[in-house]
Design an enzyme around this catalytic site. Structure first.
Site, PDB file in Angstrom:
ATOM      1  CD  GLU A 265      -2.469   1.466   2.456  1.00  0.00           C
ATOM      2  OE1 GLU A 265      -3.563   2.068   2.604  1.00  0.00           O
ATOM      3  OE2 GLU A 265      -1.897   1.222   3.562  1.00  0.00           O
ATOM      4  CG  HIS A 326     -10.121  -0.510   3.551  1.00  0.00           C
ATOM      5  ND1 HIS A 326      -9.313  -0.788   2.727  1.00  0.00           N
ATOM      6  CD2 HIS A 326      -9.069  -0.146   4.856  1.00  0.00           C
ATOM      7  CE1 HIS A 326      -7.746  -0.836   3.195  1.00  0.00           C
ATOM      8  NE2 HIS A 326      -8.086  -0.402   4.399  1.00  0.00           N
TER       9      HIS A 326
END
Length: 532
Positions: A265, A326
């Site tokens: 990420e 998310h």
């Protein structure tokens, strides 16, 4: 590239476990719920599911505050439930990717409890402790990504500890080789159980400046709009050169096991994203590319983005694309229902591994959450800025009934409106539904290597329409996308068989695209990726 590689040629589907499927009726999704929906994922046509954290946790940040890296929180089940899920997924041809959270643990992790017990603790150096500044305040000006100082004072030992997120998420000291080995062993624990890889949370944050120097101010900070952390440029708390060694070591651990993947990420500019492949591709297999999430939804901009990304990739580096997750607003809320169909075609026809977010395939929108019902600590710490992540984390809609087929109980977040139409059961047999479109695109991608691993060339674009080609030695596809609400002229002439339109039917030779239309045409002629 003749042999199929699942993480290169396939499609990843993110499952937010609290919100996917609740098997025990407590209103919160669980592993048995996910296991019960594996057949849906297999029939949808994805290749891997990435599961957000399910480790034991006090849930201060809903699982991103880990208190045991080798267990399962009872809220989601137990280790046997995870083993069963992995077994069943593999039996259906699905891979399982776990979230790994290395930057910080929970303050309830035994390591941190022991670390804060005494300055003389053997675990003291597992975390980042510093003496107060001369005035008694924090050691430097570093800010938490969730607002406020990144330092919390611990009165019993008279020092501050660092947390780039909540104060209940103390940062681990990755300069300590013992910490590194403990974390690598935690990765091996799951790899031995059959996990197919990891998505590594905020991988670019794990190393901090050894001198703990202040971060400089950000001249572009907008008070009242930006998160407080954006007041500074995180030059001493993110993307340090030493991070690359950690990423390479994690990759080495993953490579001890065959056919696994490491995904990072990384919220950084393009030139820094591609650095995480490593100089010799010894870094992450897939440094996440989030550029589409924040990009202006315009044909020219996205065409240019594709070309810039392709040009920046290191030789042999495989691209990837993400439309939602998310942490960010859903694609249907960002661009609208009509353009969400165009977005689906874009995501699943670009060169590179696509990552889908649960519910996007049925057009789920963000759900407005009254402040009294807000669960996300980010929103509670910085109210009124629209930073909360609850709206995009609401439960999956399976059926048009109370509880949406997600739960027999009261869902942990509200379901929102339009459950009667935005659900799997209502869309799966409708020929013009968004779900049907996703299924068709996934099947097309799986059937034709030109779409899964072929080359890409942007042919042209105008103010409204982007056209690109995907091709290999088996065939060629042309993709045309209208980013506007009006009919738009095609910037180039198209030839071939129309295999897909977001309108269902159309004229392959038409010189205009209808409003919000995307088309995929197939040419029988094949050419090698080296041809132009």
């Amino acid at each position: 590239m003749s042999e199929r590689v699942w993480w290169r040629d396939g499609v990843v589907y993110q499952v937010y476990p609290r919100s996917f499927a609740d098997a025990n009726g407590d209103g919160i999704g669980d592993l048995e719920g996910i296991r019960g929906k594996l057949s849906y994922l297999a029939s949808l046509g994805v290749d891997a599911l990435w599961i957000s954290p399910v480790y034991p946790s006090p849930m201060a940040d809903f699982g991103y505050d880990v208190s045991d890296y080798r267990g399962i929180d009872p809220l989601f089940g137990d280790i046997e439930a995870m083993d069963a899920l992995i077994h069943d997924a593999h039996g259906m041809g699905l891979k399982v990717i776990l979230d790994f959270v290395p930057n910080h643990s929970s303050d309830e992790h035994p390591w941190f409890r022991e670390s804060r017990r005494s300055r003389d603790s053997a675990f003291r150096d597992w975390y980042l402790w510093r003496d107060p500044a001369p005035d008694g305040g924090p050691p430097n000006n570093w800010l938490s990504n969730f607002g406020g100082s990144a330092w919390t004072f611990d009165a019993p030992t008279g020092q501050y500890y660092l947390h780039l997120f909540l104060d209940k998420q103390p940062d681990l000291n990755w300069r300590n080789p013992v910490v590194r080995e403990a974390m690598y062993d935690a990765m091996r624990f799951w790899l031995r159980r059959g996990v197919d890889g990891f998505r590594v949370d905020v991988i670019y944050h794990v190393m901090k400046d050894a001198g703990f120097r202040d971060n400089p101010p950000n001249p572009d900070y907008q008070p009242g709009v930006d998160a407080e952390a954006h007041r500074q440029l995180p030059v001493h708390t993110a993307d340090l050169p030493e991070v690359q060694g950690v990423v390479a070591a994690m990759r080495s651990v993953v490579d001890e096991f065959p056919d696994r993947v490491l995904i990072g990420e990384i919220y950084l500019p393009l030139d820094r994203i591609v650095a995480y492949y490593g100089q010799n591709l010894e870094g992450a297999n897939l440094p996440f590319n989030f550029l589409l999430i924040g990009a202006p939804w315009e044909a020219r901009f996205i065409g240019g983005l594709i070309e810039r990304y392709e040009a920046a990739l290191p030789k042999g580096g495989w691209p990837n694309w993400v439309l939602g997750n998310h942490d960010k607003p859903r694609i249907a809320s960002r661009v609208g229902d009509a353009q969400a169909r165009v977005a689906a075609v874009l995501l699943l026809t670009l060169r590179g591994t696509p990552t889908m977010y649960y519910g996007d395939e049925i057009g789920m929108h963000d759900v407005a959450i009254p402040f009294a019902d807000v669960r996300d600590p980010f929103e509670r710490n910085e109210p009124g800025k629209g930073l909360g992540r609850d709206p995009q984390r609401t439960p999956m809609r399976w059926f048009p009934r109370e509880g949406a087929g997600f739960t027999r109980g009261i869902p942990w977040l509200p379901l929102g409106d339009a459950v009667a139409t935005i659900n799997v059961d209502s869309q799966q047999h409708e020929p013009d539904s968004l779900l049907t479109l996703y299924r068709a695109l996934l099947a097309l991608r799986r059937e034709h290597t030109a779409l899964s691993r072929g080359a890409i060339k942007v042919l042209d674009c105008n103010d409204a329409v982007l056209v690109y080609e995907r091709f290999d030695d088996t065939g060629s596809f042309t993709v045309a996308l209208n980013f506007s609400d009006n009919d738009a002229a095609m910037p180039v002439s198209l030839a071939g068989e129309l295999v897909l339109s977001t309108y269902g039917e159309g004229d392959a030779q038409a010189t205009t695209l209808r409003a919000n239309e995307a088309r995929v045409l197939r040419s029988p002629s094949a050419r090698s990726p080296g041809q132009r």
